[in-house]
Design an enzyme around this catalytic site. Structure first.
Site, PDB file in Angstrom:
ATOM      1  N   ASP A  64      -6.989  -3.642  -6.057  1.00 56.17           N
ATOM      2  CA  ASP A  64      -6.636  -2.370  -5.409  1.00 56.17           C
ATOM      3  C   ASP A  64      -5.202  -1.934  -5.732  1.00 56.17           C
ATOM      4  OD1 ASP A  64      -8.276  -4.266  -4.086  1.00 56.17           O
ATOM      5  OD2 ASP A  64      -8.314  -3.129  -2.245  1.00 56.17           O
ATOM      6  N   ASP A  90       0.804  -1.229   0.000  1.00 59.43           N
ATOM      7  CA  ASP A  90       0.000   0.000   0.000  1.00 59.43           C
ATOM      8  C   ASP A  90       0.833   1.273   0.000  1.00 59.43           C
ATOM      9  OD1 ASP A  90      -2.621  -1.052  -0.122  1.00 59.43           O
ATOM     10  OD2 ASP A  90      -2.458  -1.687   1.974  1.00 59.43           O
TER      11      ASP A  90
HETATM   12  N1  GLY Z   1      -7.365  -1.494  -0.298  1.00 65.17           N
HETATM   13  C1  GLY Z   1      -8.360  -1.902   0.594  1.00 65.17           C
HETATM   14  C2  GLY Z   1      -9.750  -1.455   0.306  1.00 65.17           C
HETATM   15  O1  GLY Z   1     -10.085  -0.912  -0.706  1.00 65.17           O
HETATM   16  O2  GLY Z   1     -10.538  -1.686   1.187  1.00 65.17           O
END
Ligand code: GLY
Length: 396
Positions: A174, A116
């Site tokens: 994501d 992330d």
């Molecule tokens: N990246 C995690 C979400 O979108 O919840």
């Protein structure tokens, strides 16, 4: 007579698909300004109430503010939102707040245990660099980019998402969002390794994450030795074959952004298909704020996800810049209409309420049983970004 009926039917269909914007551009610009001014007032309350050492994320089950240290994937959004509000207001209080809160992220800039890093550092320091040009921010972004590419798996041609138990090498949709920082890192450093990895990741995701109708799986799990796909699953959606709404929005935004960065026509095609999947979906509510999953069995009583609407709106506004005139209008109007809904009392909080977040009614994870129908810092971030994009890109 027959022709008239056909024209009428076509007009109704186009009306649905095009999601005709509900306001003139002039009124929409006024609404965007009013919403940004409201957001600035709301975040002034947040600044005063959020504990100095933490980064606001959501609301706890007991109704109190949920805020984290640098390790949560959401930690970069609040400073990023403060940068957006600084961009709009030019009020130095927002700059100071952005600097103060993003400094809390510094201990995590070398972390290799998470994918992330783009969310964390590009939304915060990346916006700071764009607005202020502070050279030290470049170092942080380069450190975060170097850390992120340690997760690249050459056999899979993708960046590993999670290290959680139960998966071999999971890659989630994501993760497309983390590629923007890598594209910047190559431009900044002159080293092509970052953009090469970003492009490979985008290509692998294009190949394996999408179904024939252009909806996407949330998680694709890969064999670490052969690089083959082992399983296609969900983590936050209704089930493995369903279309988790925020995942669809990450895909739309991610491929639009990768088209901007590379001019590869395949990415533009993919973004258009994803947009059409969403906008034509029978379960897309009239207000364009999706249920948490397009296939949620609880529909029409399923919870909404305002964060998915905010990411979608921001992505659609950008996508509208890269397509022909008719399509452009459709995407632009749909993005604007989602913003109109989010700016209404149905989704936008009252001043001083909602733990001082801007938007209500987002869903972190229904199957995970957390952050259901709650505010989320990333809903606010992409809402502010979309409002600014509307103002910047509206026809002058
Ligand atoms: N990246 C995690 C979400 O979108 O919840």
């Amino acid at each position: 007579m027959k022709t008239k009926i056909v024209i009428l039917l076509l007009a109704c269909w186009a009306g649905h698909v095009q999601a005709q914007t509900k306001l003139s551009q002039k009124k929409m610009l006024k609404l965007a300004d009013e919403s940004l001014r409201f957001s600035a007032r709301q975040y002034k309350h947040m600044m005063k109430t959020a504990p100095d050492s933490l980064l606001p994320r959501s609301t706890n089950p007991d109704g109190t503010l949920n805020a984290s240290n640098f390790s949560a994937w959401t930690a970069g959004f609040y400073p990023g939102s403060c940068w957006y509000l600084y961009e709009f207001t030019k009020d130095p209080a927002f700059k100071q707040e952005a600097e103060k809160r993003q400094a809390l992220l510094l201990p995590g800039q070398f972390r290799t245990g998470t994918h992330d890093m783009g969310f964390l550092y590009y939304c915060s320091f990346g916006n700071g660099l764009r607005l202020e040009g502070t050279p030290a921010y470049k170092d942080v972004l380069m450190n975060a980019s170097r850390a992120l590419i340690t997760r690249y798996k050459p056999t899979i041609h993708a960046i590993r998402s999670w290290d959680h138990k139960g998966w071999h090498c999971p890659v989630i949709i994501d993760n497309m969002m983390n590629l923007e920082m890598l594209m910047w890192a190559s431009r900044n450093s002159g080293d092509p390794v970052f953009s090469k990895i970003a492009v490979e990741h985008a290509n692998t995701t294009l190949k394996n994450h999408f179904r024939p109708d252009y909806s996407s799986y949330h998680v694709v799990d890969y064999d670490t030795i052969t690089g083959n796909v082992i399983a296609k699953k969900t983590h936050q959606g209704a089930n493995d074959t369903s279309a988790w709404s925020r995942g669809q929005a990450w895909g739309l935004y991610g491929y639009t952004m990768m088209y901007r960065e590379t001019k590869d026509a395949r990415y533009l095609e993919q973004a258009r298909h994803i947009a059409d999947y969403m906008l034509n979906h029978k379960n897309m509510p009239a207000d364009l704020v999706p249920y948490y999953d397009y296939d949620g069995p609880e529909i029409p009583n399923a919870v909404r996800d305002a964060s998915a609407a905010a990411v979608m709106a921001s992505g659609l506004l950008e996508l509208s810049r890269y397509v022909d005139k008719a399509e452009s209008k459709r995407y632009w109007n749909a993005g604007a209409d989602a913003l109109i809904s989010l700016s209404s009392p149905a989704y936008r909080a009252k001043e001083g309420e909602n733990n001082n977040f801007i938007l209500m009614h987002s869903t972190g994870s229904l199957p995970g049983n957390f952050e259901i129908d709650k505010p989320l810092s990333y809903a606010d971030y992409y809402y502010l970004e979309a409002l600014l994009r509307y103002k910047q890109w509206a026809r002058k």
